[in-house]
Design a protein around this motif. Structure first.
Motif, PDB file in Angstrom:
ATOM      1  N   ARG A   2      -1.181  -0.713   9.468  1.00 25.66           N
ATOM      2  CA  ARG A   2      -2.302   0.220   9.373  1.00 25.66           C
ATOM      3  C   ARG A   2      -1.859   1.624   9.746  1.00 25.66           C
ATOM      4  N   VAL A   5       0.230   3.214   6.946  1.00 24.47           N
ATOM      5  CA  VAL A   5      -0.600   3.673   5.828  1.00 24.47           C
ATOM      6  C   VAL A   5      -1.270   4.998   6.182  1.00 24.47           C
ATOM      7  N   LEU A   9      -0.693   8.776   4.387  1.00 25.24           N
ATOM      8  CA  LEU A   9      -1.788   9.577   3.842  1.00 25.24           C
ATOM      9  C   LEU A   9      -1.815  10.972   4.483  1.00 25.24           C
ATOM     10  N   GLY A  19      -1.017   4.137  -5.139  1.00 30.08           N
ATOM     11  CA  GLY A  19      -0.957   2.836  -4.486  1.00 30.08           C
ATOM     12  C   GLY A  19       0.366   2.146  -4.728  1.00 30.08           C
ATOM     13  N   ILE A  33      -2.282  -3.075   0.948  1.00 25.36           N
ATOM     14  CA  ILE A  33      -2.585  -1.648   1.116  1.00 25.36           C
ATOM     15  C   ILE A  33      -4.093  -1.425   1.063  1.00 25.36           C
ATOM     16  N   TRP A  34      -4.754  -2.032   0.098  1.00 23.87           N
ATOM     17  CA  TRP A  34      -6.196  -1.848  -0.057  1.00 23.87           C
ATOM     18  C   TRP A  34      -6.955  -2.379   1.160  1.00 23.87           C
ATOM     19  N   HIS A  36      -5.925  -2.360   4.201  1.00 23.93           N
ATOM     20  CA  HIS A  36      -5.782  -1.384   5.282  1.00 23.93           C
ATOM     21  C   HIS A  36      -6.587  -0.124   4.986  1.00 23.93           C
ATOM     22  N   ILE A  37      -6.703   0.238   3.726  1.00 19.07           N
ATOM     23  CA  ILE A  37      -7.560   1.364   3.357  1.00 19.07           C
ATOM     24  C   ILE A  37      -9.005   1.066   3.740  1.00 19.07           C
ATOM     25  N   LYS A  38      -9.455  -0.143   3.465  1.00 16.58           N
ATOM     26  CA  LYS A  38     -10.820  -0.536   3.828  1.00 16.58           C
ATOM     27  C   LYS A  38     -11.020  -0.487   5.341  1.00 16.58           C
ATOM     28  N   VAL A  47     -11.457   8.364   2.997  1.00 15.42           N
ATOM     29  CA  VAL A  47     -10.340   8.125   2.077  1.00 15.42           C
ATOM     30  C   VAL A  47     -10.895   7.961   0.667  1.00 15.42           C
ATOM     31  N   SER A  49     -10.428   7.036  -3.316  1.00 17.51           N
ATOM     32  CA  SER A  49      -9.564   6.147  -4.105  1.00 17.51           C
ATOM     33  C   SER A  49      -9.816   6.379  -5.584  1.00 17.51           C
ATOM     34  N   TYR A  55      -4.714   7.140  -3.538  1.00 18.73           N
ATOM     35  CA  TYR A  55      -5.550   7.395  -2.370  1.00 18.73           C
ATOM     36  C   TYR A  55      -5.240   8.772  -1.784  1.00 18.73           C
TER      37      TYR A  55
END
Length: 324
Positions: A2, A5, A9, A19, A33-34, A36-38, A47, A49, A55
């Motif tokens: 996390r 990521v 960013l 991505g 990856i998604w 951790h984005i969530k 963030v 997308s 991202y």
């Protein structure tokens, strides 16, 4: 992962990061990856997308997490040893007291973006909406004579007021002992809780609630003192992260000056910021009501009040109402 990521960013400075590139550089799947984005979205990070672009962080985050506060924090102790962050908690003071009783070190900081049962003095509540203010509690373990412990309340009030003065150019004043006012409206409150044993002070938990980006219509209508915020007074959104960083630096400097035997500067600053000195007051204490004029603050941070008979009282605690 996390953290990796988030760092990737941030390094893009608001530009898009694909991505595919992110998953390849971190050697994980795009699904990972998604996920951790969530998680970052759930923490309050904005963030964006895009199926084609990837991202990006859409704005500088104003979250009081260690990821945001600690990199720019110029303290040596406060918030450095233990920085404990909650998106939501009942009370930072309650949690800090629990941690202090377990032996957490001096300088441990508990911070939340929201409190559900924030506590003020005399059992009152502190309005603590999500992402609008600073809600923090600090563990102190001062090695001081008992008679000097009361000085800590004044130095905390001075640090809060001068942060508002110096960082935001607001005319903050101290309403003895624990309220900070701007234009006669309450912008911050302080709750200090001391735990002692037979050998002296075991620890002190200092709680601070500071209204930053609240709008005027959001405040409850039943507050004892009219409330305000930095946003109401300055007509702009302010970075809570930067205010917290500045506040912690001033708290640490004032506190370690006290431990080193230097309190005169803090005392003089406290007097210059006082709303009470020279005013006619009504003081509610556990022993009754006193009406008189506040004439000074003594070397230990206590209020000196001359009553209508000319007797000067040393006031260690109480609730004041300014009459003039």
């Amino acid at each position: 992962m996390r953290d990796a990521v988030l760092q990737a960013l941030k390094e893009k400075n608001g530009e898009w990061l694909s991505g595919e590139m992110l998953s390849e550089s971190l050697r994980v799947s795009r699904t990972t990856i998604w996920n951790h984005i969530k998680a970052l979205l759930a923490e309050g990070y904005e963030v964006e997308s895009s199926p084609k672009k990837g991202y990006r962080l859409s704005s500088p985050p104003d979250i009081l997490s260690p990821d945001e506060v600690c990199p720019g924090l110029a303290c040596e102790v406060f918030g450095r040893k233990e920085y404990i962050y909650y998106q939501e908690i009942d009370s930072t003071n309650s949690q800090a007291r629990t941690l202090a009783s377990k032996g957490y070190p001096e300088g441990t900081l508990v911070v939340a973006d929201m409190q559900t049962t924030g506590r003020g003095r005399r059992g009152r509540s502190w309005y603590s909406p999500r992402n609008q203010g600073i809600y923090m509690s600090l563990i102190l373990r001062p090695v001081l004579p008992m008679k000097e412990i009361s000085r800590i309340s004044l130095l905390v009030a001075v640090a809060v007021a001068e942060t508002l003065e110096e960082e935001l150019d607001l005319p903050a004043r101290i309403k003895w002992p624990n309220d900070i006012l701007v234009n006669n409206k309450k912008i911050a409150g302080i709750l200090s809780e001391v735990v002692s044993d037979m050998d002296g002070i075991e620890y002190i938990v200092v709680g601070i609630g500071l209204n930053i980006n609240n709008q005027l219509q959001d405040f409850p209508s039943d507050l004892r003192t009219p409330a305000t915020s930095v946003r109401v007074e300055d007509q702009r959104l302010v970075s809570r992260v930067k205010v917290l960083q500045g506040l912690l630096v001033r708290l640490e400097r004032r506190y370690f000056d006290l431990l080193a035997g230097s309190f005169e500067g803090t005392l003089e600053k406290g007097k210059s910021l006082s709303l009470a000195i020279g005013q006619e007051l009504k003081l509610d204490t556990i022993n009754g009501v006193i009406i008189g004029q506040a004439v000074d603050i003594d070397d230990y941070g206590f209020l000196l009040l001359r009553d209508q008979s000319g007797i000067i009282h040393t006031i260690m605690s109480g609730e004041i109402t300014i009459l003039s």
